[in-house]
Structure formats: C-alpha cells, structure tokens
Scaffold this motif. Structure first.
Motif, PDB file in Angstrom:
ATOM      1  N   ALA A 179       0.831  -1.205   0.000  1.00 39.12           N
ATOM      2  CA  ALA A 179       0.000   0.000   0.000  1.00 39.12           C
ATOM      3  C   ALA A 179       0.868   1.259   0.000  1.00 39.12           C
ATOM      4  CB  ALA A 179      -0.930  -0.008   1.205  1.00 39.12           C
ATOM      5  N   GLU A 180       1.936   1.231   0.754  1.00 34.93           N
ATOM      6  CA  GLU A 180       2.833   2.393   0.794  1.00 34.93           C
ATOM      7  C   GLU A 180       3.509   2.615  -0.558  1.00 34.93           C
ATOM      8  OE1 GLU A 180       5.366   1.282   3.998  1.00 34.93           O
ATOM      9  OE2 GLU A 180       3.991   2.013   5.561  1.00 34.93           O
ATOM     10  N   GLU A 181       3.936   1.542  -1.198  1.00 33.76           N
ATOM     11  CA  GLU A 181       4.557   1.653  -2.514  1.00 33.76           C
ATOM     12  C   GLU A 181       3.548   2.178  -3.544  1.00 33.76           C
ATOM     13  OE1 GLU A 181       7.329   1.588  -5.537  1.00 33.76           O
ATOM     14  OE2 GLU A 181       7.597   1.462  -3.359  1.00 33.76           O
ATOM     15  N   ALA A 182       2.311   1.690  -3.474  1.00 33.35           N
ATOM     16  CA  ALA A 182       1.272   2.156  -4.394  1.00 33.35           C
ATOM     17  C   ALA A 182       0.961   3.627  -4.165  1.00 33.35           C
ATOM     18  CB  ALA A 182       0.010   1.315  -4.222  1.00 33.35           C
ATOM     19  N   ALA A 183       0.918   4.041  -2.899  1.00 33.07           N
ATOM     20  CA  ALA A 183       0.642   5.452  -2.591  1.00 33.07           C
ATOM     21  C   ALA A 183       1.756   6.349  -3.116  1.00 33.07           C
ATOM     22  CB  ALA A 183       0.478   5.622  -1.083  1.00 33.07           C
ATOM     23  N   ARG A 184       2.998   5.925  -2.953  1.00 35.09           N
ATOM     24  CA  ARG A 184       4.115   6.720  -3.486  1.00 35.09           C
ATOM     25  C   ARG A 184       4.047   6.791  -5.006  1.00 35.09           C
ATOM     26  NH1 ARG A 184       7.014   4.318   0.957  1.00 35.09           N
ATOM     27  NH2 ARG A 184       7.461   2.477  -0.318  1.00 35.09           N
ATOM     28  N   TYR A 185       3.568   5.713  -5.630  1.00 34.76           N
ATOM     29  CA  TYR A 185       3.473   5.677  -7.090  1.00 34.76           C
ATOM     30  C   TYR A 185       2.453   6.684  -7.608  1.00 34.76           C
ATOM     31  CZ  TYR A 185       2.600   3.720 -11.752  1.00 34.76           C
ATOM     32  OH  TYR A 185       2.445   3.557 -13.105  1.00 34.76           O
ATOM     33  N   VAL A 186       1.323   6.815  -6.930  1.00 38.74           N
ATOM     34  CA  VAL A 186       0.266   7.691  -7.444  1.00 38.74           C
ATOM     35  C   VAL A 186       0.312   9.105  -6.865  1.00 38.74           C
ATOM     36  CG1 VAL A 186      -1.291   5.778  -7.944  1.00 38.74           C
ATOM     37  CG2 VAL A 186      -1.411   6.872  -5.714  1.00 38.74           C
ATOM     38  N   ARG A 187       0.973   9.277  -5.672  1.00 40.01           N
ATOM     39  CA  ARG A 187       0.956  10.590  -5.027  1.00 40.01           C
ATOM     40  C   ARG A 187       2.333  11.158  -4.736  1.00 40.01           C
ATOM     41  NH1 ARG A 187      -3.523  11.759  -0.500  1.00 40.01           N
ATOM     42  NH2 ARG A 187      -1.986  13.397  -0.253  1.00 40.01           N
ATOM     43  N   GLY A 188       3.333  10.320  -4.774  1.00 38.83           N
ATOM     44  CA  GLY A 188       4.675  10.781  -4.440  1.00 38.83           C
ATOM     45  C   GLY A 188       5.028  10.641  -2.978  1.00 38.83           C
ATOM     46  N   ASP A 189       4.072  10.249  -2.145  1.00 40.98           N
ATOM     47  CA  ASP A 189       4.334   9.983  -0.730  1.00 40.98           C
ATOM     48  C   ASP A 189       3.396   8.874  -0.269  1.00 40.98           C
ATOM     49  OD1 ASP A 189       1.843  11.118   0.717  1.00 40.98           O
ATOM     50  OD2 ASP A 189       2.449  12.806  -0.555  1.00 40.98           O
ATOM     51  N   ALA A 190       3.640   8.358   0.937  1.00 38.14           N
ATOM     52  CA  ALA A 190       2.902   7.190   1.419  1.00 38.14           C
ATOM     53  C   ALA A 190       1.711   7.547   2.292  1.00 38.14           C
ATOM     54  CB  ALA A 190       3.848   6.273   2.191  1.00 38.14           C
ATOM     55  N   SER A 191       1.298   8.825   2.311  1.00 41.74           N
ATOM     56  CA  SER A 191       0.258   9.258   3.247  1.00 41.74           C
ATOM     57  C   SER A 191      -1.095   8.601   3.001  1.00 41.74           C
ATOM     58  CB  SER A 191       0.107  10.780   3.196  1.00 41.74           C
ATOM     59  OG  SER A 191      -0.261  11.199   1.883  1.00 41.74           O
ATOM     60  N   ALA A 192      -1.388   8.214   1.768  1.00 44.17           N
ATOM     61  CA  ALA A 192      -2.698   7.616   1.461  1.00 44.17           C
ATOM     62  C   ALA A 192      -2.750   6.125   1.776  1.00 44.17           C
ATOM     63  CB  ALA A 192      -3.041   7.839  -0.009  1.00 44.17           C
ATOM     64  N   ALA A 193      -1.626   5.542   2.180  1.00 38.79           N
ATOM     65  CA  ALA A 193      -1.580   4.101   2.389  1.00 38.79           C
ATOM     66  C   ALA A 193      -2.474   3.645   3.541  1.00 38.79           C
ATOM     67  CB  ALA A 193      -0.140   3.657   2.646  1.00 38.79           C
ATOM     68  N   ALA A 194      -2.618   4.485   4.561  1.00 33.01           N
ATOM     69  CA  ALA A 194      -3.350   4.082   5.762  1.00 33.01           C
ATOM     70  C   ALA A 194      -4.820   3.770   5.476  1.00 33.01           C
ATOM     71  CB  ALA A 194      -3.242   5.157   6.826  1.00 33.01           C
ATOM     72  N   THR A 195      -5.420   4.432   4.497  1.00 34.45           N
ATOM     73  CA  THR A 195      -6.843   4.240   4.206  1.00 34.45           C
ATOM     74  C   THR A 195      -7.082   3.406   2.944  1.00 34.45           C
ATOM     75  OG1 THR A 195      -6.896   6.344   3.002  1.00 34.45           O
ATOM     76  CG2 THR A 195      -7.496   6.391   5.345  1.00 34.45           C
ATOM     77  N   ALA A 196      -6.021   2.933   2.323  1.00 32.32           N
ATOM     78  CA  ALA A 196      -6.169   2.132   1.101  1.00 32.32           C
ATOM     79  C   ALA A 196      -6.732   0.756   1.423  1.00 32.32           C
ATOM     80  CB  ALA A 196      -4.822   1.993   0.402  1.00 32.32           C
ATOM     81  N   ARG A 197      -7.479   0.194   0.475  1.00 32.50           N
ATOM     82  CA  ARG A 197      -7.974  -1.176   0.585  1.00 32.50           C
ATOM     83  C   ARG A 197      -6.997  -2.099  -0.147  1.00 32.50           C
ATOM     84  NH1 ARG A 197     -12.129   1.821  -1.030  1.00 32.50           N
ATOM     85  NH2 ARG A 197     -12.147   0.891  -3.118  1.00 32.50           N
ATOM     86  N   VAL A 198      -6.579  -3.153   0.537  1.00 35.44           N
ATOM     87  CA  VAL A 198      -5.552  -4.045  -0.016  1.00 35.44           C
ATOM     88  C   VAL A 198      -6.050  -5.487   0.022  1.00 35.44           C
ATOM     89  CG1 VAL A 198      -3.154  -4.818   0.136  1.00 35.44           C
ATOM     90  CG2 VAL A 198      -3.762  -2.496   0.886  1.00 35.44           C
ATOM     91  N   ARG A 199      -5.910  -6.178  -1.083  1.00 38.33           N
ATOM     92  CA  ARG A 199      -6.213  -7.612  -1.114  1.00 38.33           C
ATOM     93  C   ARG A 199      -5.163  -8.301  -1.971  1.00 38.33           C
ATOM     94  NH1 ARG A 199      -9.134  -9.251  -5.799  1.00 38.33           N
ATOM     95  NH2 ARG A 199      -9.712  -7.505  -7.146  1.00 38.33           N
ATOM     96  N   GLY A 256      -7.312  12.713  -2.907  1.00 37.09           N
ATOM     97  CA  GLY A 256      -6.701  13.642  -3.864  1.00 37.09           C
ATOM     98  C   GLY A 256      -6.498  13.009  -5.223  1.00 37.09           C
ATOM     99  N   ASN A 257      -5.279  13.132  -5.758  1.00 36.03           N
ATOM    100  CA  ASN A 257      -5.026  12.597  -7.096  1.00 36.03           C
ATOM    101  C   ASN A 257      -4.927  11.077  -7.109  1.00 36.03           C
ATOM    102  OD1 ASN A 257      -2.619  12.455  -5.721  1.00 36.03           O
ATOM    103  ND2 ASN A 257      -1.363  13.331  -7.355  1.00 36.03           N
ATOM    104  N   ALA A 258      -5.001  10.447  -5.937  1.00 37.03           N
ATOM    105  CA  ALA A 258      -5.054   8.987  -5.869  1.00 37.03           C
ATOM    106  C   ALA A 258      -6.483   8.474  -5.876  1.00 37.03           C
ATOM    107  CB  ALA A 258      -4.344   8.490  -4.611  1.00 37.03           C
ATOM    108  N   ALA A 259      -7.459   9.372  -5.771  1.00 34.37           N
ATOM    109  CA  ALA A 259      -8.866   8.986  -5.636  1.00 34.37           C
ATOM    110  C   ALA A 259      -9.315   8.082  -6.783  1.00 34.37           C
ATOM    111  CB  ALA A 259      -9.746  10.228  -5.590  1.00 34.37           C
ATOM    112  N   GLY A 260      -9.898   6.947  -6.412  1.00 30.37           N
ATOM    113  CA  GLY A 260     -10.431   6.029  -7.406  1.00 30.37           C
ATOM    114  C   GLY A 260      -9.395   5.195  -8.139  1.00 30.37           C
ATOM    115  N   ARG A 261      -8.121   5.377  -7.796  1.00 33.25           N
ATOM    116  CA  ARG A 261      -7.068   4.631  -8.493  1.00 33.25           C
ATOM    117  C   ARG A 261      -6.918   3.225  -7.907  1.00 33.25           C
ATOM    118  NH1 ARG A 261      -2.990   7.973 -10.767  1.00 33.25           N
ATOM    119  NH2 ARG A 261      -1.856   6.045 -11.316  1.00 33.25           N
ATOM    120  N   THR A 262      -6.591   2.300  -8.764  1.00 32.66           N
ATOM    121  CA  THR A 262      -6.260   0.942  -8.349  1.00 32.66           C
ATOM    122  C   THR A 262      -4.886   0.603  -8.897  1.00 32.66           C
ATOM    123  OG1 THR A 262      -8.576   0.222  -8.286  1.00 32.66           O
ATOM    124  CG2 THR A 262      -6.903  -1.494  -8.499  1.00 32.66           C
ATOM    125  N   VAL A 263      -4.022   0.137  -8.015  1.00 36.69           N
ATOM    126  CA  VAL A 263      -2.633  -0.141  -8.374  1.00 36.69           C
ATOM    127  C   VAL A 263      -2.324  -1.598  -8.031  1.00 36.69           C
ATOM    128  CG1 VAL A 263      -0.216   0.478  -7.949  1.00 36.69           C
ATOM    129  CG2 VAL A 263      -1.977   2.256  -7.939  1.00 36.69           C
TER     130      VAL A 263
END
Length: 231
Positions: free
Chosen positions: A169-189, A212-219
């Motif tokens: 989740a942290e890697e995906a957040a950095r990929y779409v936002r440049g930082d890992a802040s969105a990882a905490a609320t991401a859904r992961v399976r 933000g710019n990660a909204a609705g993204r799936t990585v």
C-alpha cells in the motif's frame, strides 16, 4: 532421396502454417471443454448455449439443462457439477480450487451460487463462476471467467510474498501521489494474477474518493518484488 526431402519439407510447412485454433481445439482445455459440452447434449437431448473465452479457451457461458434434478443443497450440486466439468475449466482438485462465496435465493425457488477460484489458498484475480439452479435443483446456467492449468503455470509451487500488504500500500501510494500518506486508508487484497506470465501473487491496492489525485485509483503491486506492475 530428393522425394524424401521434398516430403519432409512439405510436412514442415503444413505444421508451421496449420491454424493455431484448430490445433488447440483438438487438444488442451478447449478440446476437453468441447467434449464435455457434447456429453451434456447427449445426456439432456438438447444442445446447451455456449460462449467461449477466446483467451483462456474455457466456456464463459453454459446455458441449458446442465444436470439432473437433485434434492441436495445448492452448494453440493454446484461442487458436483464442477467435479464433472473440471477438465473443461482446467481444474485439478475442485474442493481446493473453488470456494463458495455466496448463495442467493429468489422467491421462485431458483438459487445462484457464486464460486471463487482459489490457488494455493489465495483468490485468483477475476476468476470465478456463478452457477444458477432452478427450483428442482437442475443447473441451468454457469457464467464466469476461468483460466486453466494455473498450477502448471505456477510450476506447481505457491509464491511466497516478500513484502506485506502494508508495504505494498505504501509503494502504491508513493506511485500515485509521491508519498505514502494515502496508504493508511487504502484497501488491499492479495490474489494470483492469471493473465500475467508465471501467474504471480500480487496486491490489489485501491484508493478511496478522498485521496486527492489517488482517488479512485487501483494499483497492482508484485508481492515478491514489491514493484508496481500496473496502475
């Protein structure tokens, strides 16, 4: 001698340019599936409706009178049907490979059993079947996506993840936002990705509307390398 060489050359040309679809139909999962459909027709006296998955060679739709009436539970009937149909879907051990995800009952008595494809105890991304039974326990419709022979494509070995879902989740957040802040609320399976070479285990990371710019993204993150492979 010349005649022998000419015959060998012609045989090589025929093999090289033979239609791939025809060869696949004679053997492999498509051929097995076609024979299963023929058996269904012989048993019921009517040809089932079939729609093929062009990529996997398995039926993505079977519709008709696909089994005999039964008083067993919908789950038992579904597993029994798949045991008979396992070659058509490229399954080895049905009880290990398919898991009941839900059972829906209608007012008319019809039942739909949703089944999830599993591989080494993990889901297979996008693979599963919906099996519809009428009020007498006859399987009437089977629809879904199934990729065949996944165990062989995995070389009969599960993939052991080298990164956790949190790290993915942290890697995906950095990929779409440049930082890992969105990882905490991401859904992961996690699931096996059947379309990818080698059928790797991956993490599907989805971000909600308020990111933000990660909204609705799936990585998609590879569970062994920890790298983003799609997104």
């Amino acid at each position: 001698m010349r005649g022998g060489k000419w015959m060998i050359g012609m045989a090589a040309l025929i093999w090289t340019f033979a239609p791939v679809g025809g060869l696949k139909s004679e053997g492999g999962v498509r051929g097995l599936a076609e024979r299963f459909v023929q058996r269904l027709e012989a048993e019921s006296g009517e040809a089932p409706v079939v729609r093929w998955n062009a990529e996997s060679g398995t039926p993505e739709l079977l519709e008709g009178r696909l089994s005999k009436p039964s008083r067993h539970s919908p789950e038992w009937i579904s597993y029994e049907f798949l045991e008979r149909a396992k070659a058509a879907y490229g399954l080895k051990r049905v009880n290990e490979s398919m898991k009941v995800a839900s059972v829906e009952r209608s007012g008319s008595g019809a039942v739909t059993v949703a089944m999830e494809r599993r591989l080494y105890g993990k889901p297979v991304c996008g693979d599963g079947l919906r099996i519809e039974l009428d009020e007498s326990g006859v399987v009437r419709r089977v629809e879904g996506t199934m990729h065949a022979d996944l165990e062989r494509k995995r070389l009969h070995r599960p993939m052991i993840p080298a990164v956790s879902g949190k790290e993915a989740a942290e890697e995906a957040a950095r990929y779409v936002r440049g930082d890992a802040s969105a990882a905490a609320t991401a859904r992961v399976r996690d699931c096996y990705l059947p379309e990818r070479e080698g059928v790797p285990l991956v993490y599907i990371v989805s971000f909600g509307a308020g990111e933000g710019n990660a909204a609705g993204r799936t990585v998609i993150v590879h569970a062994l390398t920890g790298r983003v492979i799609d997104g």
